[in-house]
Design a protein around this motif. Structure first.
Motif: not given
Length: 633
Positions: A38-60
């Motif tokens: 979706t964000h082809a050609g742009r760097t996606v941070s690890r935090d963005e990936l965490v939020h994208a997958i787990w939202g605000e309930r991301a495990p440690a």
């Protein structure tokens, strides 16, 4: 060069390389591929990936899981006869980027088709616009992001579904203008059946019936819609629908609303355009790069719902920048410009979402929804299809903003906040800029506009030191410049700034809400207790660059607890993370943390917390001068 890659996201999530379908693995791994594509050609941070997958309930363990899934994804993208698979998925310390051409991602092609069709329609090239929309709609292969999971997928799925409906409506409207209503009845009937409260669809179906002379069918559709709107949302159909209904009652006599193009039928169009934007800050200076970035982000949004975030620490000029940008963009939003001050936590009068909705609904000339009606749904119905520019100033959190977002992509929403609002990026597709201090030359120009260029030139070395001490913070520069300008001896006042406490100097008599200690104090007062404790502890030392071990030693907390508190300070705009577990305090923020520890700042509401270097630290909330004097006495 890496082998060509294509990504299918409007339907099952698929990856094709050199004509061969690749195995993307588990739903979580498939989601990472979908986010990167979706964000082809742009760097996606690890935090963005965490939020994208787990939202605000991301495990440690979420970040470690991301590393594992990305490693497996690299293996999946490898071809059997080439060793260039690493070039497709590149990584650095900031995150990951998927190297795939925009035309290789169907979501990007769909968005481009909608934008091109809009431009062609503006140029009165309706047949070409229809072909462009039909090309974009033909990309759909089922439910978007099928096989992927998480908050990002849910938000994208809703966004694309709305965009598809809008494209179908536009296409039907243009086909009607081209004299082909009979070809539309079947498809519009099916769409109305699935979206019974969508007023524009109902309007188009009714118009087809009127154009064909089927007036009884048009009248039946109107009564069906009105009954549901009144019962479920407590609102009446919009003005264009009522006008079309009256035309059907007259047997089709009378003009169709609007010269060939259906106006937004979400509610009555106000008699004159709304214009609620606050006045621009006099002498607005600099920020050309930030304004250009906002313009670029707005253009990139194209047919998507446009949500822009302006975040940053207290006093950085977020509202001034958003207001400047909104005034420049106002001409693109002819249905009006709305502004609501949400009063973030810590400032007086914070607005709950329902109160903000009542404010916006009243501004549009409609009565507030009754208590038995879903106010948020009624608000979305009112703004649907309109081209509005909505400024949500000083937002406290994600839910406060999310409740005020229109359901259709025709409006631009600009949000300012001291908090990072990462959830809006993950779930709602927001685009964000983080505002930091002004550059040295812009800071000198701002100071000179208030005090006067002759004084600035004559005392340039001292003024340069003042600008540096203020860290480029526009509010601090304006306060300092104002105090120096109105002083009996401006040169002596400039010297007082250099010799005295900057927090005490940056106060304006008679206007506490424009004083530095008050503005930063609002952010401090909104902190959770652990973050407030760490912030106080940082004021015990002189270093602006703070590491996790230093903060741990100062606060007496364990490392995980201290790290969470430091990240809360980052989210509140009181710290900047410059490297993993390494943070930076702006000079005035550090000065405020030190100022809090002075004895004269003690107030009645306080608590003691443990600290490694001192037996106790007294923590307090901002208070009035009378309360302080009472405490001291």
């Amino acid at each position: 060069m890496p082998a060509s890659l294509t990504a299918t996201l409007i339907g099952p999530v698929l990856a094709l390389r050199e004509g061969r379908q690749l195995e993307l693995g588990s739903p979580t791994q498939r989601t990472i591929f979908a986010v990167l594509a979706t964000h082809a050609g742009r760097t996606v941070s690890r935090d963005e990936l965490v939020h994208a997958i787990w939202g605000e309930r991301a495990p440690a363990t979420a970040v470690n899981s991301v590393y594992t899934y990305v490693s497996r994804l690299r293996n999946s993208l490898r071809t059997e006869h080439r060793g260039d698979h690493a070039e497709l998925l590149v990584s650095d310390r900031f995150g990951y980027m998927l190297r795939v051409a925009p035309e290789g991602v169907d979501v990007r092609r769909f968005t481009t088709s909608l934008a091109t069709a809009r431009q062609l329609r503006a140029e009165n090239a309706a047949p070409r616009a229809v072909r462009e929309l039909e090309a974009g709609l033909s990309l759909w292969r089922g439910t978007p992001y099928e096989g992927a999971i998480g908050p990002f997928v849910h938000a994208e799925r809703a966004r694309l579904t709305d965009a598809r409906l809008l494209a179908l409506e536009d296409c039907a409207e243009m086909l009607m203008e081209l004299g082909r209503p009979v070809a539309l009845v079947g498809e519009l009937s099916a769409l109305v059946h699935h979206h019974p409260l969508r007023e524009r669809l109902r309007y188009l179906l009714m118009r087809c019936y009127v154009e064909l002379g089927w007036h009884a069918d048009a009248i039946r559709e109107y009564h069906s819609l009105r009954k549901r709107l009144v019962e479920e949302q407590g609102v009446e159909p919009g003005g264009p629908l009522r006008q079309l209904y009256e035309r059907a009652l007259r047997g089709g006599a009378g003009p169709v609303s609007g010269p060939g193009r259906t106006p937004p039928p979400a509610g009555d169009t106000p008699p004159e355009a709304l214009s609620q934007l606050v006045r621009e800050v006099p002498g607005f200076t600099g920020r050309s790069a930030e304004l250009a970035q906002l313009n670029s982000l707005a253009e990139q949004a194209s047919a998507e719902p446009t949500l822009l975030l302006v975040t940053g620490g207290p006093g950085m000029g977020k509202t001034a920048l958003a207001t400047r940008f909104a005034h420049a963009m106002a001409h693109r939003y002819p249905d009006g410009q709305l502004h609501v001050d949400l009063h973030a936590a810590g400032t007086p009068g914070q607005k709950a979402p329902e109160a903000a909705i009542r404010h916006l609904v009243a501004a549009m000339g409609r009565p507030a929804p009754c208590e038995s009606v879903d106010a948020r749904a009624a608000y979305r119905s009112l703004v649907a299809g309109r081209r509005l520019l909505i400024v949500l100033d000083d937002a406290a959190g994600v839910e406060q903003v999310r409740a005020l977002l229109p359901g259709t992509p025709s409006s631009l929403v600009v949000v300012t906040s001291r908090n990072g609002l990462a959830g809006l990026i993950a779930r709602d597709g927001a685009r964000r800029i983080v505002l930091e201090g002004m550059g040295k030359e812009d800071g000198l120009r701002l100071f000179g506009r208030i005090v006067g260029e002759p004084f600035t030139v004559r005392h340039r070395p001292a003024v340069q030191r003042l600008v540096a001490a203020c860290g480029g913070m526009p509010l601090a520069l304006r306060i300092a410049a104002t105090r120096i300008k109105v002083a009996p001896s401006p040169a002596d006042a400039l010297a007082c700034f250099e010799d005295g406490d900057p927090v005490d100097f940056l106060e304006l008599s008679g206007d506490r809400e424009s004083s530095l200690s008050t503005v930063i104090g609002w952010s401090y007062a909104a902190l959770p207790p652990e973050a407030a404790h760490v912030f106080m502890a940082l004021g015990l030392q002189e270093e602006r660059v703070v590491t996790l071990p230093l903060a741990t030693g100062l606060s007496g907390m364990d490392r995980p607890e201290c790290r969470r508190a430091l990240h809360a300070l980052v989210d509140a705009g009181l710290l900047r993370e410059v490297a993993p577990d390494r943070f930076c305090l702006d000079s005035l923020i550090l000065a405020y943390a030190q100022w809090l520890g002075k004895p004269q700042q003690l107030v009645p509401r306080q608590r003691t917390v443990r600290c490694a270097r001192l037996a106790t630290i007294t923590m307090m909330d901002p208070s009035t001068e009378s309360e302080r004097l009472q405490m001291i006495s």
